[in-house]
Scaffold this motif. Structure first.
Motif, PDB file in Angstrom:
ATOM      1  N   THR A 193       0.816  -1.214   0.000  1.00 21.03           N
ATOM      2  CA  THR A 193       0.000   0.000   0.000  1.00 21.03           C
ATOM      3  C   THR A 193       0.851   1.266   0.000  1.00 21.03           C
ATOM      4  OG1 THR A 193      -0.164  -0.034   2.431  1.00 21.03           O
ATOM      5  CG2 THR A 193      -1.924  -1.114   1.189  1.00 21.03           C
ATOM      6  N   ALA A 194       2.044   1.188   0.550  1.00 24.68           N
ATOM      7  CA  ALA A 194       2.917   2.372   0.569  1.00 24.68           C
ATOM      8  C   ALA A 194       3.405   2.746  -0.820  1.00 24.68           C
ATOM      9  CB  ALA A 194       4.113   2.127   1.489  1.00 24.68           C
ATOM     10  N   PHE A 195       3.229   1.827  -1.774  1.00 24.71           N
ATOM     11  CA  PHE A 195       3.762   2.055  -3.123  1.00 24.71           C
ATOM     12  C   PHE A 195       2.653   2.029  -4.173  1.00 24.71           C
ATOM     13  CE2 PHE A 195       6.852  -0.096  -0.459  1.00 24.71           C
ATOM     14  CZ  PHE A 195       7.961   0.730  -0.571  1.00 24.71           C
ATOM     15  N   CYS A 196       1.416   2.226  -3.741  1.00 22.69           N
ATOM     16  CA  CYS A 196       0.284   2.101  -4.672  1.00 22.69           C
ATOM     17  C   CYS A 196       0.317   3.136  -5.773  1.00 22.69           C
ATOM     18  CB  CYS A 196      -1.046   2.198  -3.917  1.00 22.69           C
ATOM     19  SG  CYS A 196      -1.473   0.699  -3.027  1.00 22.69           S
ATOM     20  N   ALA A 197       0.738   4.360  -5.475  1.00 22.80           N
ATOM     21  CA  ALA A 197       0.729   5.409  -6.489  1.00 22.80           C
ATOM     22  C   ALA A 197       1.596   5.077  -7.688  1.00 22.80           C
ATOM     23  CB  ALA A 197       1.138   6.738  -5.878  1.00 22.80           C
ATOM     24  N   PRO A 198       2.861   4.595  -7.513  1.00 21.98           N
ATOM     25  CA  PRO A 198       3.656   4.219  -8.680  1.00 21.98           C
ATOM     26  C   PRO A 198       3.025   3.096  -9.476  1.00 21.98           C
ATOM     27  CG  PRO A 198       5.063   4.503  -6.767  1.00 21.98           C
ATOM     28  CD  PRO A 198       3.651   4.565  -6.290  1.00 21.98           C
TER      29      PRO A 198
END
Length: 307
Positions: free
Chosen positions: A298-303
Motif C-alpha cells: 500500500t505504501a507504493f500504490c501510487a507508482p
C-alpha cells in the motif's frame, strides 16, 4: 487491498495414494475472508498447453493431460495424477500467470496456490507437477511484459526445478534461500544459492536476506519479480529445519515486497510450502503472509497505478 487468485479446482479430491494434504487451500481462503481485510478474489483460466510445453517436455505434458503419468514419475511427485489433479495444476499454473497480470496493475498480487518449484523438465517431483514459476517467467518474457525476471524463492526447500528449467538463461535470475540439509538432497544450481544452517532464527535469516537481496536487485536489474513465499521456514513447520517466528515470516515478506516496490517493480507471489498436522494453523500462516505483503504494497500504490 489484497488481490488474490483462487479457483475451486485448487481443492482437488485427495488421491487414493500419497500423503499430500489439499485441505489447506480452502482453509487459506477461509482465513483471508474472515480476516476483515479488504480482498478481491480473481479466478484464473487453465494454463494453455503450449505455454507448459514451452518449458516442460511435451511428452510429459501429454502424460499429465491424459492423466496417464507413469508410476515412477508419480512416486517422485508424491501422489497419482488423476483427472482432478490434472485440472488442478492447469488452474494453479494459470493462477500464477493471472497474479502476474494483476501485479502489473496493482503492484502486488498473490496466487493462493502453486509455487511448484520442484517440477523438472520431464517429470514432477516433491508434490509439484508443473513449474508455474518457470512457466510464468518464460511467458512474461515471451509476451514482452518483462525483459528480465527475478524469481525469489524463500521456501525452506531449494527450488531445484526452477533452477534447472531456467539454467543458462541470462534473462531469468533464481535466488534461493533454503535450509541446506533439507530436501532435495541433491541440489541444483540456482543463479544464487544461500544454504542456511538448521535452526536459524529471525535475526539470522533477516541478516542474510537483507545482505543478498539488494545485491541481486543491483546486479541483475530485473523488471519483474516472482516470489515463492513458502511459510515452511516457520519453527513449527513439520518439514522445515529453520526457526522463524510469525513475526520473522512477516518481516521476510515485507522486506521482499519493499525492495521490489521501491524500485517500481511488480511482484506476484505463489503460496509455496507449509506443512503440519494442524492444517488450519498452516493456512493461517499463509493468509498472514499474503496480508502482510498486501499491506506493505500500500505504501507504493501510487507508482503502481501509473504502470
Amino acid at each position: 487491498m489484497l488481490h488474490v487468485v483462487h479457483h475451486a479446482d485448487y481443492m482437488a479430491p485427495r488421491p487414493e495414494r500419497g500423503t499430500f494434504r489439499f485441505d489447506k487451500y480452502y482453509l487459506v481462503m477461509e482465513e483471508l475472508r474472515a480476516s476483515g481485510a479488504p480482498i478481491t478474489e480473481h479466478a484464473p483460466e487453465p494454463m494453455p498447453r503450449q505455454w507448459l510445453e514451452a518449458v516442460h517436455c511435451p511428452a510429459y505434458v501429454d502424460e499429465v493431460f491424459r492423466a496417464e503419468v507413469p508410476r515412477v514419475k508419480e512416486r517422485r511427485i508424491g501422489f497419482p495424477v488423476t483427472p482432478a489433479i490434472r485440472d488442478r495444476v492447469r488452474h494453479t499454473n494459470g493462477g500464477t500467470w493471472l497474479a502476474a497480470q494483476l501485479a502489473m496493475t496493482h503492484g502486488y498480487a498473490a496466487n493462493s496456490a502453486a509455487g511448484s518449484h520442484h517440477a523438472l523438465h520431464d517429470t514432477g517431483a516433491g508434490y509439484c507437477v508443473f513449474n508455474d514459476l518457470a512457466v510464468t517467467a518464460n511467458r512474461l518474457i515471451a509476451e514482452r511484459h518483462a525483459a528480465r525476471v527475478l524469481i525469489v524463492d524463500c521456501d525452506v526447500h531449494q527450488g531445484d526445478g526452477t533452477a534447472s528449467l531456467t539454467a543458462g538463461r541470462e534473462d531469468i535470475f533464481t535466488l534461493s534461500l533454503h535450509a541446506e540439509k533439507n530436501f532435495p538432497v541433491r541440489k541444483a544450481r540456482s543463479s544464487r544459492d544461500i544454504g542456511l544452517p538448521d535452526g536459524m532464527d529471525d535475526d539470522g535469516y533477516m541478516a542474510v536476506l537483507t545482505r543478498h537481496l539488494p545485491e541481486v536487485f543491483a546486479d541483475f536489474a530485473p523488471d519483474f519479480v516472482l516470489y515463492q513465499a513458502g511459510v515452511d521456514p516457520h519453527r513449527d513447520d513439520k518439514l522445515g529445519r529453520l526457526a522463524l517466528s510469525d513475526a520473522g515470516l512477516a518481516a521476510r515478506d515485507r522486506f521482499v515486497i519493499a525492495e521490489a516496490r521501491k524500485r517500481g517493480l511488480p511482484v506476484a507471489s505463489a503460496l509455496g510450502g507449509g506443512y503440519g498436522d494442524d492444517a488450519r494453523a498452516v493456512a493461517a500462516r499463509h493468509a498472514a503472509s499474503m496480508l502482510a505483503m498486501a499491506e506493505e504494497n500500500t505504501a507504493f500504490c501510487a507508482p503502481a497505478s501509473t504502470s
